[in-house]
Design an enzyme around this catalytic site. Structure first.
Site, short mmCIF file in Angstrom:
data_model
loop_
_atom_site.label_atom_id
_atom_site.label_comp_id
_atom_site.label_asym_id
_atom_site.label_seq_id
_atom_site.Cartn_x
_atom_site.Cartn_y
_atom_site.Cartn_z
N GLU A 35 11.98 21.74 11.70
CA GLU A 35 11.60 23.07 12.09
C GLU A 35 12.14 24.26 11.12
OE1 GLU A 35 9.86 22.71 16.19
OE2 GLU A 35 11.66 23.93 15.70
N HIS A 71 13.63 -4.10 6.83
CA HIS A 71 12.54 -5.47 7.13
C HIS A 71 11.61 -4.75 7.14
CE1 HIS A 71 15.36 -8.99 7.70
NE2 HIS A 71 16.53 -7.69 7.60
N LYS A 106 -1.92 25.02 18.67
CA LYS A 106 -1.76 25.51 20.47
C LYS A 106 -2.90 25.53 20.13
CE LYS A 106 3.57 26.06 21.10
NZ LYS A 106 4.65 26.26 21.14
O1 PA5 Z 1 12.85 24.39 17.82
C1 PA5 Z 1 11.79 25.10 18.60
O2 PA5 Z 1 11.65 26.23 18.88
C2 PA5 Z 1 10.16 24.33 19.45
O3 PA5 Z 1 10.38 22.94 19.28
C3 PA5 Z 1 10.97 24.82 21.00
O4 PA5 Z 1 12.17 24.08 22.13
C4 PA5 Z 1 9.55 23.94 21.88
O5 PA5 Z 1 8.41 23.70 21.08
C5 PA5 Z 1 9.84 24.13 23.25
O6 PA5 Z 1 9.24 25.12 23.56
P1 PA5 Z 1 9.52 26.29 25.27
O7 PA5 Z 1 11.83 25.47 25.49
O8 PA5 Z 1 9.44 27.35 25.27
O9 PA5 Z 1 8.94 24.88 26.17
#
Ligand code: PA5
Length: 444
Positions: free
Chosen positions: A286, A307, A421
């Site tokens: 990310e 393996h 989303k």
């Molecule tokens: O790193 C990030 O920002 C994401 O992985 C969020 O943690 C994830 O989408 C969950 O979001 P939220 O905590 O708003 O539900």
């Protein structure tokens, strides 16, 4: 020192000069992080967190953990991405990947709301039948679909089981301190809340209440975890390349990327590293995968995956490198027994410790993969203690920030996550998405 880096197995692939050339860029990147003047600088709360955390909330986390331990057989941790991976990684790393099956005086811990699987939810609900349950819902936004659905289900279950009043002793909410609907709702409902700090993004949040409450419920020493992170902070904020392994790791992976090695495989030799690898994949994926740039983060557990994926790594497309985490002290001892039948021909290792064989497999693999054209960064971690976990978390966070800035991206945003989303909401019929829905329907 809890974590060291060995460059022994990159020598054939990365020269000292190539490393030296990137040192000024890494130092500049570190400066951007420390002076908070780079892209995404409103998400740098994790940098000083090991020292500047909210001590009152920390005490409340411990008290809530004790309460959950006393009143629950099961803790259900609801969250997705950065809101659950760190806690799950810590519990598996410091305790066990089969934590729930161990003899213990702490509750079983299950993770929900990290998928949209009917099967997973139904199975968990049936496991919860007849048990005392607490829930820790973790969502910074409070509106993420996956955890929101799971929270609806478990909130209803707890209210039906305990009644509105008693349910308050079983529901713990970790969310944004002011923004968002979950905080307001929880305050009105009387649920205890913990904070996801404004300036800490999900994937950098394991050392906040996001990770610490479930980790403390598992009986892991969160003071020691913070102290490991604090020592790492003191070390990895130095701009001296000889002192700062995080900077070195960030440099080496960028040198390798520039040489066409666009995939990094994080390698563990212990099954308890599996979720740590998953946490790392989110952190790096990310943070770096944007603007059509980035190293693709993959992971394996050896010798298991030797393996299955070993063939590809040894001999497939040469666009990858490995980062191996060697946990020096595995935390348990096991001696290989003598067998008079010796059908497997292995009596020559009878009497040896199993970990000696595991470490030998690691060295053999490092050399074989080097011979096959794969550079291997070797990270040596002292042990699987809470201290080492905290230390390793900070190491990878700092290295990721430096690496992202060297790469020229903002390591603290994740705009791409929103795309699916929007499509999903449109297809599900969310009000306001009508036009988009019609367009998408044509493409189905
Ligand atoms: O790193 C990030 O920002 C994401 O992985 C969020 O943690 C994830 O989408 C969950 O979001 P939220 O905590 O708003 O539900």
């Amino acid at each position: 020192m809890s974590l060291t880096i060995s460059t022994n197995y990159i020598k054939k692939f990365v020269s000292d000069e190539e490393i030296s050339n990137l040192v000024p860029f890494a130092q500049q990147a570190l400066k951007l992080v420390l002076n908070k003047n780079g892209a995404g600088n409103d998400f740098l709360g994790w940098v000083n967190l090991p020292k500047n955390y909210d001590k009152d909330e920390f005490k409340r986390i411990k008290i809530a953990a004790e309460k959950i331990k006393k009143n629950s057989d099961i803790l259900v941790v609801i969250g997705i991405g950065g809101s659950y991976l760190g806690a799950r990684a810590a519990i598996e790393f410091c305790k066990s990947p089969i934590y729930n099956n161990l003899k213990k005086d702490t509750p079983d811990i299950y993770f929900a709301g990290n998928n949209i699987s009917t099967t997973a939810l139904s199975e968990l609900l049936s496991i919860c039948e007849g048990k005392d349950i607490s829930v820790n819902v973790i969502s910074k936004s409070g509106t993420t679909t996956e955890p929101a659905i799971a929270f609806r289900v478990f909130k209803k279950l707890l209210i039906e089981k305990y009644g509105e009043d008693e349910a308050k002793n079983h529901i713990f909410v970790t969310t944004d301190k002011a923004k968002g609907t979950l905080k307001k709702f929880s305050d009105e409902a009387g649920y205890e809340t913990f904070v996801v700090p404004d300036d800490v993004g999900g994937r950098y949040s394991v050392l906040t209440a996001v990770g610490l409450l479930p980790i403390a419920v598992a009986g892991i020493d969160i003071d020691k975890m913070m102290s490991g992170a604090c020592d790492a902070m003191n070390k990895f904020t130095s701009d001296n390349i000889n002192d700062n392994e995080a900077m070195k790791y960030a440099i080496i992976r960028n040198v390798l990327l520039r040489k066409g090695k666009g995939t990094e495989i994080l390698v563990g030799y212990e099954p308890y590293m599996l979720m740590f690898n998953e946490w790392w994949k989110q952190l790096y994926g990310e943070s770096e995968g944007k603007d059509k740039k980035g190293i693709f983060p993959a992971s394996v557990i050896f010798s298991t995956d030797l393996h299955s994926l070993g063939q590809y790594i040894q001999d497939g497309q040469r666009n990858l490198f490995e980062t191996v985490i060697n946990v020096k002290n595995p935390g348990a001892k096991f001696v290989i027994p003598e067998d008079s039948a010796n059908v497997d021909g292995l009596n020559f290792i009878a009497g040896k410790e199993l970990d000696y064989v595991n470490k030998t497999a690691m060295i053999a693999t490092l050399m074989a993969h080097n011979d096959g054209g794969v550079a291997n960064i070797l990270l040596e971690l002292e042990d699987r203690s809470a201290y080492s976990f905290g230390y390793a978390v900070y190491f990878f966070e700092m290295a990721c920030a430096i690496s992202g800035y060297i790469l020229g991206v903002n390591p603290f945003n994740q705009p791409g996550v929103e795309e699916y989303k929007k499509n999903m909401f449109a297809l599900l019929g969310k009000p306001g998405y009508e036009d988009m829905r019609d367009e998408l329907k044509k493409r189905m």
